[in-house]
Design an enzyme around this catalytic site. Sequence first.
Site, PDB file in Angstrom:
ATOM      1  N   ARG A 281       0.864  -1.187   0.000  1.00 17.01           N
ATOM      2  CA  ARG A 281       0.000   0.000   0.000  1.00 17.01           C
ATOM      3  C   ARG A 281       0.894   1.229   0.000  1.00 17.01           C
ATOM      4  NH1 ARG A 281      -1.076   2.662   4.536  1.00 17.01           N
ATOM      5  NH2 ARG A 281      -1.198   0.931   5.990  1.00 17.01           N
ATOM      6  N   HIS A 285      -3.536   4.365   4.790  1.00 11.77           N
ATOM      7  CA  HIS A 285      -4.531   3.302   4.990  1.00 11.77           C
ATOM      8  C   HIS A 285      -5.897   3.829   4.561  1.00 11.77           C
ATOM      9  CE1 HIS A 285      -7.011   0.189   6.638  1.00 11.77           C
ATOM     10  NE2 HIS A 285      -7.655   1.094   7.331  1.00 11.77           N
ATOM     11  N   TYR A 294       4.361   5.448  11.503  1.00 10.12           N
ATOM     12  CA  TYR A 294       4.679   4.049  11.815  1.00 10.12           C
ATOM     13  C   TYR A 294       5.496   3.353  10.715  1.00 10.12           C
ATOM     14  CZ  TYR A 294       0.411   3.290   8.998  1.00 10.12           C
ATOM     15  OH  TYR A 294      -0.539   3.313   8.012  1.00 10.12           O
TER      16      TYR A 294
HETATM   17  C1  TPP Z   1     -13.757  -6.734  12.325  1.00  7.47           C
HETATM   18  C2  TPP Z   1     -12.979  -5.445  12.191  1.00  7.47           C
HETATM   19  N1  TPP Z   1     -12.022  -5.162  13.095  1.00  7.47           N
HETATM   20  C3  TPP Z   1     -11.318  -4.019  12.993  1.00  7.47           C
HETATM   21  C4  TPP Z   1     -11.586  -3.150  11.969  1.00  7.47           C
HETATM   22  C5  TPP Z   1     -10.776  -1.861  11.865  1.00  7.47           C
HETATM   23  N2  TPP Z   1      -9.910  -1.983  10.674  1.00  7.47           N
HETATM   24  C6  TPP Z   1     -10.232  -1.385   9.519  1.00  7.47           C
HETATM   25  S1  TPP Z   1      -9.137  -1.723   8.324  1.00  7.47           S
HETATM   26  C7  TPP Z   1      -8.174  -2.617   9.371  1.00  7.47           C
HETATM   27  C8  TPP Z   1      -6.894  -3.245   8.874  1.00  7.47           C
HETATM   28  C9  TPP Z   1      -7.115  -4.185   7.751  1.00  7.47           C
HETATM   29  O1  TPP Z   1      -5.904  -4.577   7.225  1.00  7.47           O
HETATM   30  P1  TPP Z   1      -5.811  -5.594   6.051  1.00  7.47           P
HETATM   31  O2  TPP Z   1      -6.789  -6.689   6.238  1.00  7.47           O
HETATM   32  O3  TPP Z   1      -4.400  -5.964   5.888  1.00  7.47           O
HETATM   33  O4  TPP Z   1      -6.338  -4.759   4.777  1.00  7.47           O
HETATM   34  P2  TPP Z   1      -5.702  -3.446   4.133  1.00  7.47           P
HETATM   35  O5  TPP Z   1      -6.380  -2.271   4.791  1.00  7.47           O
HETATM   36  O6  TPP Z   1      -4.241  -3.463   4.362  1.00  7.47           O
HETATM   37  O7  TPP Z   1      -6.059  -3.518   2.685  1.00  7.47           O
HETATM   38  C10 TPP Z   1      -8.726  -2.674  10.631  1.00  7.47           C
HETATM   39  C11 TPP Z   1      -8.126  -3.350  11.775  1.00  7.47           C
HETATM   40  C12 TPP Z   1     -12.607  -3.473  11.057  1.00  7.47           C
HETATM   41  N3  TPP Z   1     -12.904  -2.693  10.023  1.00  7.47           N
HETATM   42  N4  TPP Z   1     -13.279  -4.637  11.176  1.00  7.47           N
END
Ligand code: TPP
Length: 385
Positions: A281, A285, A294
Site C-alpha cells: 500500500r 490506509h 509508523y
Molecule cells: C472486524 C474489524 N475489526 C477491525 C476493523 C478496523 N480496521 C479497519 S481496516 C483494518 C486493517 C485491515 O488490514 P488488512 O486486512 O491488511 O487490509 P488493508 O487495509 O491493508 O487492505 C482494521 C483493523 C474493522 N474494520 N473490522
Amino acid sequence: MSVPNSDKKTTSSEEVVSPNTPSVMDTTPIDLGHIEVLQILNEHGEVDKGLEPDFSDERLLEIYRAMVLARAFDTRMMTMQRQGKMGTFAPNIGQEACIIGQVASLTKEDWFAPSYRSFGAQIMRGWSMEHLMRLWAGFHDGFPPPEGVNDLPFSIVIGSHVLPAVGIGMGMQYKKKNDCVVVNYGDGASSQGAVSEALNFAAVYKAPVVFICENNGWAISTPTSKQTANEILAAHGAAHGMPCIRVDGNDILAMMCATKEATERARNGAGPTLIEAVTFRMSLHTTADDPTVYRNEDEVKMWESRCPILRFATYLTKKGLLDSGAIEETLAACEEDAIKARDAFYAMPPAKPEEIFDHLYESMPKELQAQREEYLRRLRQKGVE
Ligand SMILES: Cc1ncc(C[n+]2csc(CCOP(=O)(O)OP(=O)(O)O)c2C)c(N)n1
Ligand SMILES: [Mg+2]
C-alpha cells in the site's frame, strides 16, 4: 483429605520425565519453500519468456487502461476528500495489478466479493465512477451494486464477507452452475476467525471460490510480521487442503494468469484456490491515517521502484504497443473520465437529512418517529431545509 497415590512420592519433574526420553516432535518450522512463487514480469518490465501469456494486444491495452483509470480515480478521490467534498476513503495506489488482475478473467455470471480497497475492480465489473463516489460520500443509494452486476457491496468489517462469498459458491454448486466467486481480503483480515472458517468450508465442499489474500505489508499500523508468525500467507490454503500460490501482486501478468487458472479450476468442479498477492500500500490506509508515524520511508521508496503500472508500461513499450505519447494520452483520457464522473457526482441531488431514519425498520417505532420529528424541528430552527 486423601490424595490418590499419595504414597507414590515424586520429588521433582525430572523424575517424572526422564532426561533420556527421546523427543517425538520435530520442532523445526515446516519448510514453506515448496509453496510456488510466481512472477512473470519483473520490476524492470522484463518478461519470463517461458511463462509469457498470449493475451491479445487489445486485451493487454484494455488491462493497462483499467490500471491507469484505477489510479486516476484514486487520485481524484484523494483531491476531493482533501477539499472536503468526499467522505473517508481508502486509497489503492500501488495495488493496481493486484486488483485488476484478480477480476480480469471473471464473466458477468461470476461473482465478486470485495473488501473496501477494490474500486479498480468494481469499475471493471461495471460500477460507474460517480456511483462509487456516491458510495464513498456516504449516500445509501451508493451501496447497492448496479443492475446486472454480480458483486457484493464492499465490506468494511474486515473478513466478514468471506464466508458469504463461500456461501454464494456453494449456492452455485447446488444450482449446478459452472460459475465461480472471487473474494479478496487483506493480511490483517487473514487473522479473523471467519476467514479460517470460510477456507475450511470451501475446501471441504470443493466450493468454486478463488481467495485472494492481498498481503500489502500492513494492516493500518500493524506490519505483517506482527500479524502472523508465518508471513507466507499462501500457507493458509495448504493448511486447509486447497491449492495455493504466492504471486508477485505488482505483476499484472502473474495476477491474471494465476487467477485465470484458479477460476477455470473452480468452474470445472476442482474446488477452491488461495492466491496470496504480495504487494504494497503506497499511500495512506485511509484518508484518516498518517503512515509516516509508523512506516519507514526507505520501505516506501523500495516499493516505488516496483510500481505495477510503470512495469507494465515498460513491457508494453518493448512489445511496440505503447510509446510515451500513448502513455500520456491514456493518462489524460483517464483523468478526464474521472473529472466527468466528479462533475456528474456533484450534479446529483444532495441527501435529505431525514433519510438516516428511513432504512432501519419497515414500520418505524414511535420512539424513533419522535426522534425524527425532533431532529427535523431542530434542523428547521437552524434554517436547514
Ligand atoms: C472486524 C474489524 N475489526 C477491525 C476493523 C478496523 N480496521 C479497519 S481496516 C483494518 C486493517 C485491515 O488490514 P488488512 O486486512 O491488511 O487490509 P488493508 O487495509 O491493508 O487492505 C482494521 C483493523 C474493522 N474494520 N473490522
Ligand atoms: Mg494489509
